[in-house]
Motif scaffolding. Structure first.
Motif, PDB file in Angstrom:
ATOM      1  N   GLU A  44       0.775  -1.209   0.075  1.00 24.70           N
ATOM      2  CA  GLU A  44      -0.022   0.058  -0.083  1.00 24.70           C
ATOM      3  C   GLU A  44       0.794   0.981   0.017  1.00 24.70           C
ATOM      4  OE1 GLU A  44      -2.572  -3.000   2.039  1.00 24.70           O
ATOM      5  OE2 GLU A  44      -0.474  -2.526   2.238  1.00 24.70           O
ATOM      6  N   GLN A  45       2.163   1.013   0.487  1.00 22.34           N
ATOM      7  CA  GLN A  45       3.095   2.298   0.575  1.00 22.34           C
ATOM      8  C   GLN A  45       3.021   2.862  -0.724  1.00 22.34           C
ATOM      9  OE1 GLN A  45       6.279   2.749  -0.912  1.00 22.34           O
ATOM     10  NE2 GLN A  45       7.307   4.189   0.424  1.00 22.34           N
ATOM     11  N   GLN A  46       3.185   4.346  -0.798  1.00 20.65           N
ATOM     12  CA  GLN A  46       3.016   5.214  -2.143  1.00 20.65           C
ATOM     13  C   GLN A  46       3.785   4.318  -3.199  1.00 20.65           C
ATOM     14  OE1 GLN A  46       3.657   6.864   0.848  1.00 20.65           O
ATOM     15  NE2 GLN A  46       3.317   8.903   0.308  1.00 20.65           N
ATOM     16  N   TRP A  47       5.121   4.528  -3.143  1.00 18.14           N
ATOM     17  CA  TRP A  47       6.048   4.319  -4.223  1.00 18.14           C
ATOM     18  C   TRP A  47       5.950   2.481  -4.584  1.00 18.14           C
ATOM     19  CZ3 TRP A  47      10.531   1.118  -5.364  1.00 18.14           C
ATOM     20  CH2 TRP A  47      11.545   1.890  -6.086  1.00 18.14           C
ATOM     21  N   VAL A  48       6.010   1.791  -3.814  1.00 17.63           N
ATOM     22  CA  VAL A  48       5.700   0.212  -3.963  1.00 17.63           C
ATOM     23  C   VAL A  48       4.485   0.093  -4.723  1.00 17.63           C
ATOM     24  CG1 VAL A  48       5.539  -1.783  -3.029  1.00 17.63           C
ATOM     25  CG2 VAL A  48       7.494  -0.548  -2.417  1.00 17.63           C
ATOM     26  N   SER A  49       3.428   0.783  -4.119  1.00 16.04           N
ATOM     27  CA  SER A  49       2.051   0.480  -4.691  1.00 16.04           C
ATOM     28  C   SER A  49       2.122   0.792  -6.323  1.00 16.04           C
ATOM     29  CB  SER A  49       0.966   1.512  -3.920  1.00 16.04           C
ATOM     30  OG  SER A  49       1.063   2.730  -4.656  1.00 16.04           O
ATOM     31  N   ARG A  50       2.776   1.456  -6.678  1.00  9.02           N
ATOM     32  CA  ARG A  50       2.851   1.807  -8.263  1.00  9.02           C
ATOM     33  C   ARG A  50       3.350   0.746  -8.977  1.00  9.02           C
ATOM     34  NH1 ARG A  50      -1.362   4.426  -8.447  1.00  9.02           N
ATOM     35  NH2 ARG A  50      -0.683   5.223 -10.510  1.00  9.02           N
ATOM     36  N   ILE A  51       4.546   0.202  -8.425  1.00 11.59           N
ATOM     37  CA  ILE A  51       5.100  -1.077  -9.005  1.00 11.59           C
ATOM     38  C   ILE A  51       4.031  -2.240  -8.938  1.00 11.59           C
ATOM     39  CG2 ILE A  51       7.132  -2.720  -8.859  1.00 11.59           C
ATOM     40  CD1 ILE A  51       8.592  -0.662  -7.522  1.00 11.59           C
ATOM     41  N   HIS A  52       3.435  -2.486  -7.594  1.00 16.31           N
ATOM     42  CA  HIS A  52       2.632  -3.496  -7.722  1.00 16.31           C
ATOM     43  C   HIS A  52       1.348  -3.445  -8.646  1.00 16.31           C
ATOM     44  CE1 HIS A  52       0.766  -6.604  -5.396  1.00 16.31           C
ATOM     45  NE2 HIS A  52      -0.588  -5.968  -5.064  1.00 16.31           N
ATOM     46  N   ILE A  53       0.618  -2.183  -8.741  1.00 18.94           N
ATOM     47  CA  ILE A  53      -0.453  -2.161  -9.604  1.00 18.94           C
ATOM     48  C   ILE A  53      -0.037  -2.424 -11.130  1.00 18.94           C
ATOM     49  CG2 ILE A  53      -1.867  -0.125 -10.555  1.00 18.94           C
ATOM     50  CD1 ILE A  53      -1.997   1.197  -7.933  1.00 18.94           C
ATOM     51  N   ALA A  54       1.240  -1.835 -11.391  1.00 17.89           N
ATOM     52  CA  ALA A  54       1.605  -2.247 -13.002  1.00 17.89           C
ATOM     53  C   ALA A  54       1.770  -3.997 -12.954  1.00 17.89           C
ATOM     54  CB  ALA A  54       2.862  -1.484 -13.186  1.00 17.89           C
ATOM     55  N   TYR A 218       3.449  19.718   1.576  1.00 17.60           N
ATOM     56  CA  TYR A 218       3.918  18.526   0.583  1.00 17.60           C
ATOM     57  C   TYR A 218       4.044  17.020   1.077  1.00 17.60           C
ATOM     58  CZ  TYR A 218       6.884  16.381  -3.016  1.00 17.60           C
ATOM     59  OH  TYR A 218       7.405  15.508  -4.096  1.00 17.60           O
ATOM     60  N   ALA A 219       2.986  16.417   0.883  1.00 19.15           N
ATOM     61  CA  ALA A 219       3.017  15.001   1.436  1.00 19.15           C
ATOM     62  C   ALA A 219       3.678  13.791   0.862  1.00 19.15           C
ATOM     63  CB  ALA A 219       1.396  14.580   1.563  1.00 19.15           C
ATOM     64  N   GLU A 220       4.841  13.797   0.929  1.00 24.85           N
ATOM     65  CA  GLU A 220       5.787  12.970   0.172  1.00 24.85           C
ATOM     66  C   GLU A 220       5.695  11.486   1.167  1.00 24.85           C
ATOM     67  OE1 GLU A 220       8.976  10.374  -0.922  1.00 24.85           O
ATOM     68  OE2 GLU A 220       9.316  11.225   1.164  1.00 24.85           O
ATOM     69  N   GLY A 237      -0.139  15.942  -3.191  1.00 25.94           N
ATOM     70  CA  GLY A 237       0.396  14.615  -2.840  1.00 25.94           C
ATOM     71  C   GLY A 237       1.339  14.055  -3.664  1.00 25.94           C
ATOM     72  N   ASN A 238       1.819  12.866  -3.421  1.00 27.14           N
ATOM     73  CA  ASN A 238       3.021  12.466  -4.115  1.00 27.14           C
ATOM     74  C   ASN A 238       2.967  10.971  -4.614  1.00 27.14           C
ATOM     75  OD1 ASN A 238       5.800  12.661  -5.309  1.00 27.14           O
ATOM     76  ND2 ASN A 238       6.379  11.127  -3.502  1.00 27.14           N
TER      77      ASN A 238
END
Length: 334
Positions: A44-54, A218-220, A237-238
């Motif tokens: 669920e963490q922002q950065w990893v979620s983008r990899i997981h979704i792809a 700025y919500a990094e 958001g980021n």
């Protein structure tokens, strides 16, 4: 048969299903590539979620047979890599920021496995011919989000980051540069919490910034928008769009789309052409790797002249007439 749908499934699986619909139909006719994700934080963490979704989208399209392990400690990372390699996985995706040397040793031990890893360092085509690196070079979208922020602040902005590493620093600098296009005299409070996933600490850090006069954050990291919501200030958001959870708080976000990066890697593995390359470029706006989130609930609330500048810069970035500076130095408060 009864299926239970969790919030995690809706957030991650739903987005993956949408992305899968856009993958090439040819992928469905081929044997899926065995792929694994190794993540040091929850998916669920922002950065990893983008990899997981792809990855889930590629799985839904039949391009890969995807599995993953989350919450892997950096000290345990090489062991998990080896276990997947021994199990016959052909493509491993993850992030080795905290285990660079050890992870690269594992890559050298398994030359027939393709590794696509988030890294602060460049690929080594001599020592690791099978290790390609990437990073979220979404400074284009971060810059545009800064322009929006500049039109919504009185001039005091709080910025909470995880660690001051290049992939965080460059986004903060791009955001700050965008703000200054609209608000040249803006002041920034910058702090790093020393964690990729500690919402309570990020929230407390954000509270301190609001107490210091910040009217926009700025919500990094997760937790920052919670502080903004509780104190009635705005947030940007980021990486992911969280406006649905904070409809009166999050104005917009710089979104990362990992699909162009992963799709290229999958194609290279399928064609037996995977090499040590820097995939970072595929996160840039010109390749569809990032975009600015829709204003949604803030439609009509951002000054029109500000949005006109956003549209102008976006067109210039995609066309190559405007280049957002990549500054990996640690940002400081002003």
């Amino acid at each position: 048969m009864t299926f239970t749908v969790s919030r995690r499934g809706l957030l991650l699986g739903g987005a993956a299903a949408v992305a899968a619909a856009n993958l090439p139909r040819a992928a469905l006719a081929q044997e899926p590539i065995r792929m694994a994700g190794i993540y040091t934080v929850p998916v669920e963490q922002q950065w990893v979620s983008r990899i997981h979704i792809a990855a889930e989208a590629a799985k839904a399209a039949g391009a890969v047979d995807y599995t993953y392990t989350e919450n892997v400690a950096n000290t345990d990372y090489p062991r998990v890599m080896r276990e997947y390699c021994e199990a016959g996985i052909k493509l491993i995706v993850g992030e080795i920021f905290g285990a660079e040397a050890e992870a690269r040793e594992v890559c050298a031990e398994y030359p027939d496995v393709a590794f696509l890893m988030g890294s602060s360092f460049k690929p080594d085509p001599v020592a690791n011919t099978n290790l390609s690196v990437f990073d979220n070079y979404i400074q284009d979208a971060a810059y545009l989000s800064g322009i929006v922020a500049g039109g919504m602040t009185a001039g005091n902005i709080g910025m909470v980051g995880g660690f001051p590493i290049p992939e965080v620093n460059r986004l903060m600098h791009a955001f700050m540069a965008g703000v200054r296009e609209v608000k040249p005299d803006a002041k920034f409070q910058v702090s790093f919490i020393g964690s990729w996933f500690d919402p309570p600490k990020a929230k407390e850090t954000a509270f301190a910034m609001i107490d210091g006069g910040a009217d926009l954050l700025y919500a990094e990291r997760f937790g920052v928008s919670d502080a903004a919501k509780e104190r009635g200030v705005l947030a940007i958001g980021n990486v992911i769009d969280t406006q649905a959870d904070y409809p009166d708080t999050v104005v917009t976000s710089a979104l990362w789309n990992f699909a162009p990066t992963l799709d290229r890697a999958i194609a290279a593995v399928r064609d037996d052409a995977f090499l040590a390359e820097d995939y970072g470029v595929y996160s840039q706006m010109i390749h569809g790797g990032c975009t600015l989130a829709p204003l949604g609930t803030f439609e009509g609330k951002v000054p029109e002249e500000v949005m006109a500048l956003v549209r102008q810069r976006e067109t210039e970035i995609i066309g190559g007439a405007f280049v957002v500076e990549i500054n990996d130095d640690e940002p400081t408060s002003s």
